[in-house]
Design a protein around this motif. Structure first.
Motif, PDB file in Angstrom:
ATOM      1  N   GLN A  37       0.831  -1.199   0.000  1.00  0.00           N
ATOM      2  CA  GLN A  37       0.000   0.000   0.000  1.00  0.00           C
ATOM      3  C   GLN A  37       0.870   1.255   0.000  1.00  0.00           C
ATOM      4  N   ASP A  38       1.951   1.240   0.760  1.00  0.00           N
ATOM      5  CA  ASP A  38       2.851   2.388   0.830  1.00  0.00           C
ATOM      6  C   ASP A  38       3.500   2.630  -0.531  1.00  0.00           C
ATOM      7  N   GLN A  39       3.901   1.565  -1.194  1.00  0.00           N
ATOM      8  CA  GLN A  39       4.491   1.720  -2.524  1.00  0.00           C
ATOM      9  C   GLN A  39       3.469   2.264  -3.504  1.00  0.00           C
ATOM     10  N   GLY A  40       2.217   1.851  -3.390  1.00  0.00           N
ATOM     11  CA  GLY A  40       1.163   2.364  -4.262  1.00  0.00           C
ATOM     12  C   GLY A  40       0.926   3.836  -4.034  1.00  0.00           C
ATOM     13  N   GLN A  41       1.006   4.287  -2.791  1.00  0.00           N
ATOM     14  CA  GLN A  41       0.826   5.710  -2.497  1.00  0.00           C
ATOM     15  C   GLN A  41       2.005   6.515  -3.025  1.00  0.00           C
ATOM     16  N   GLN A  42       3.196   5.943  -2.955  1.00  0.00           N
ATOM     17  CA  GLN A  42       4.362   6.656  -3.479  1.00  0.00           C
ATOM     18  C   GLN A  42       4.263   6.786  -4.998  1.00  0.00           C
ATOM     19  N   ARG A  43       3.764   5.745  -5.646  1.00  0.00           N
ATOM     20  CA  ARG A  43       3.594   5.831  -7.102  1.00  0.00           C
ATOM     21  C   ARG A  43       2.528   6.847  -7.457  1.00  0.00           C
ATOM     22  N   ALA A  44       1.465   6.912  -6.671  1.00  0.00           N
ATOM     23  CA  ALA A  44       0.391   7.870  -6.936  1.00  0.00           C
ATOM     24  C   ALA A  44       0.874   9.294  -6.695  1.00  0.00           C
ATOM     25  N   ALA A  45       1.834   9.482  -5.799  1.00  0.00           N
ATOM     26  CA  ALA A  45       2.338  10.817  -5.505  1.00  0.00           C
ATOM     27  C   ALA A  45       3.223  11.337  -6.640  1.00  0.00           C
ATOM     28  N   ARG A  46       3.823  10.439  -7.374  1.00  0.00           N
ATOM     29  CA  ARG A  46       4.650  10.866  -8.509  1.00  0.00           C
ATOM     30  C   ARG A  46       3.739  11.376  -9.622  1.00  0.00           C
ATOM     31  N   PRO A  47       4.229  12.326 -10.390  1.00  0.00           N
ATOM     32  CA  PRO A  47       3.404  12.784 -11.514  1.00  0.00           C
ATOM     33  C   PRO A  47       3.253  11.662 -12.538  1.00  0.00           C
TER      34      PRO A  47
END
Length: 77
Positions: free
Chosen positions: A55-65
């Motif tokens: 989940q944390d990795q998914g949020q980091q990917r979503a935070a990237r443009p």
């Protein structure tokens, strides 16, 4: 004390094998349950840890443009 000696206590007037077998089975089952519970807890904690990391990795990917696309104008000449 109800018994005259330790051997009389273990024999329990002929009921000793049944009584001590019951105590032994109970003890084995309780130890097995504790081991099984501890194993299941560690498996569940590991699964939760992996889920949180995913989940944390998914949020980091979503935070990237997101990928940007620009319109390229190609002349048809």
């Amino acid at each position: 004390m109800a018994f005259d000696s330790l051997s009389a206590f273990i024999a329990m007037e002929g009921h000793g094998p049944y009584v001590w077998t019951c105590y032994g089975v109970f003890l084995v089952l309780m130890v097995g349950l504790m081991v099984w519970s501890r194993h299941r807890r560690s498996v569940m904690m590991e699964a939760c840890r992996r889920n949180y990391e995913r989940q944390d990795q998914g949020q980091q990917r979503a935070a990237r443009p997101a990928a940007t696309f620009t319109r390229v104008e190609v002349s048809q000449d």
